[in-house]
Design an enzyme around this catalytic site. Structure first.
Site, PDB file in Angstrom:
ATOM      1  CG  ASP A 135      -2.284   1.011   1.376  1.00  0.00           C
ATOM      2  OD1 ASP A 135      -3.165   0.476   1.193  1.00  0.00           O
ATOM      3  OD2 ASP A 135      -1.759   2.214   0.937  1.00  0.00           O
ATOM      4  CG  ASN A 168     -12.279   0.029   4.699  1.00  0.00           C
ATOM      5  OD1 ASN A 168     -12.678  -0.572   5.196  1.00  0.00           O
ATOM      6  ND2 ASN A 168     -11.069   0.065   3.593  1.00  0.00           N
ATOM      7  N   GLY A 225     -15.392   4.147   3.837  1.00  0.00           N
ATOM      8  CA  GLY A 225     -14.093   4.942   3.457  1.00  0.00           C
ATOM      9  C   GLY A 225     -13.517   3.570   2.212  1.00  0.00           C
ATOM     10  CB  THR A 255      -9.831   5.742  -1.653  1.00  0.00           C
ATOM     11  OG1 THR A 255      -9.415   4.634  -1.458  1.00  0.00           O
ATOM     12  CG2 THR A 255     -10.713   6.972  -0.496  1.00  0.00           C
ATOM     13  CG  HIS A 294      -9.635  -3.889  -8.753  1.00  0.00           C
ATOM     14  ND1 HIS A 294      -9.520  -3.168  -9.651  1.00  0.00           N
ATOM     15  CD2 HIS A 294      -9.837  -4.928  -8.183  1.00  0.00           C
ATOM     16  CE1 HIS A 294      -9.071  -4.382 -10.260  1.00  0.00           C
ATOM     17  NE2 HIS A 294      -9.761  -5.502  -9.546  1.00  0.00           N
ATOM     18  CG  HIS A 315      -8.525  -3.009  -2.151  1.00  0.00           C
ATOM     19  ND1 HIS A 315      -9.826  -1.695  -2.801  1.00  0.00           N
ATOM     20  CD2 HIS A 315      -8.487  -2.140  -1.052  1.00  0.00           C
ATOM     21  CE1 HIS A 315     -10.061  -1.083  -2.275  1.00  0.00           C
ATOM     22  NE2 HIS A 315      -9.141  -1.130  -1.079  1.00  0.00           N
ATOM     23  CG  HIS A 362      -7.107  -2.606   3.368  1.00  0.00           C
ATOM     24  ND1 HIS A 362      -6.102  -1.548   2.648  1.00  0.00           N
ATOM     25  CD2 HIS A 362      -8.276  -2.617   2.884  1.00  0.00           C
ATOM     26  CE1 HIS A 362      -7.119  -0.956   1.631  1.00  0.00           C
ATOM     27  NE2 HIS A 362      -8.175  -1.335   1.932  1.00  0.00           N
TER      28      HIS A 362
END
Ligand code: AMP
Length: 188
Positions: free
Chosen positions: A97, A154, A160, A162, A165, A167, A169
């Site tokens: 990230d 998310n 949040g 953003t 696509h 993903h 974390h």
């Protein structure tokens, strides 16, 4: 927050039940692993939280009308934007990230978007892919963060999200803070 033990441990089902019905404006799915991840109950489970703007959100971005709209992650997969690879196979790409929240912060995405702008968009035929992304992230966590890590997704505005696509974390490499919603600890 709700907690889903393995009997209902299906990302597709969880996203469908809560994302589409209970938290249409957004939700976060979170899995704590080990001491650094604040896990206290050692029976694998998913936390799902939503119904308000969640903690640790950055910018608030509305979802695009077209779930297949290209994002910065499509450009990363295509190699048009540089990234630091941590994992790659036929269907999944993992990379560092750009704005890490912890000592290790990696992002895992499906190489082909196929409408997966958000977790809630996943179809039954994509269940295996979801599991594969999750396991790729967990294997990476185990290797890089043996003392524990957290995986979270998310979905939508309130969480949040953003980049639209899908993903996952993976954060770890240090003692992570408890996640708090409405003053309640999410510590297990
Ligand atoms: P989310 O807020 O869940 O949509 O997460 C999007 C993540 O993508 C954020 O943690 C960003 O820091 C990360 N990100 C955005 N652009 C890049 C990039 N070019 N390379 C790596 N990570 C990125």
């Amino acid at each position: 927050p709700k907690c889903f033990p393995p009997r209902k441990f299906c990302l597709r089902k969880v996203a469908g039940e809560l994302g589409e019905k209970e938290c249409p404006d957004g939700f976060r799915v979170l899995i704590n692993n080990g001491v650094d991840g604040c896990q206290s109950v050692y029976h694998l489970h998913l936390h799902v939280m939503g119904g308000e703007v969640l903690p640790d959100t950055g910018d608030l971005v509305k979802p695009p009308e077209d779930p297949n709209e290209g994002t910065i992650f499509s450009k990363i997969v295509a190699g048009d934007i540089p990234s630091t690879e941590v994992y790659s196979d036929d269907s999944v790409y993992g990379f560092k990230d750009i704005a890490p929240m912890a000592a290790f912060h990696h992002v895992f995405i499906p190489k082909e978007k196929n409408g997966l702008s958000q977790l809630r968009k996943a179809t039954d035929s994509q269940k295996k892919l979801l599991g594969h992304i999750l396991r790729s992230a967990a294997q990476n966590g185990l290797k890089q963060c043996p003392k524990g890590f957290r995986i979270f997704i998310n979905d939508g505005y309130n969480a949040g999200q953003t980049v639209y696509h899908l993903h996952m974390h993976m954060v770890g490499g240090e003692q992570l803070a408890l996640t708090r919603v409405n003053g309640a600890d999410i510590a297990d």
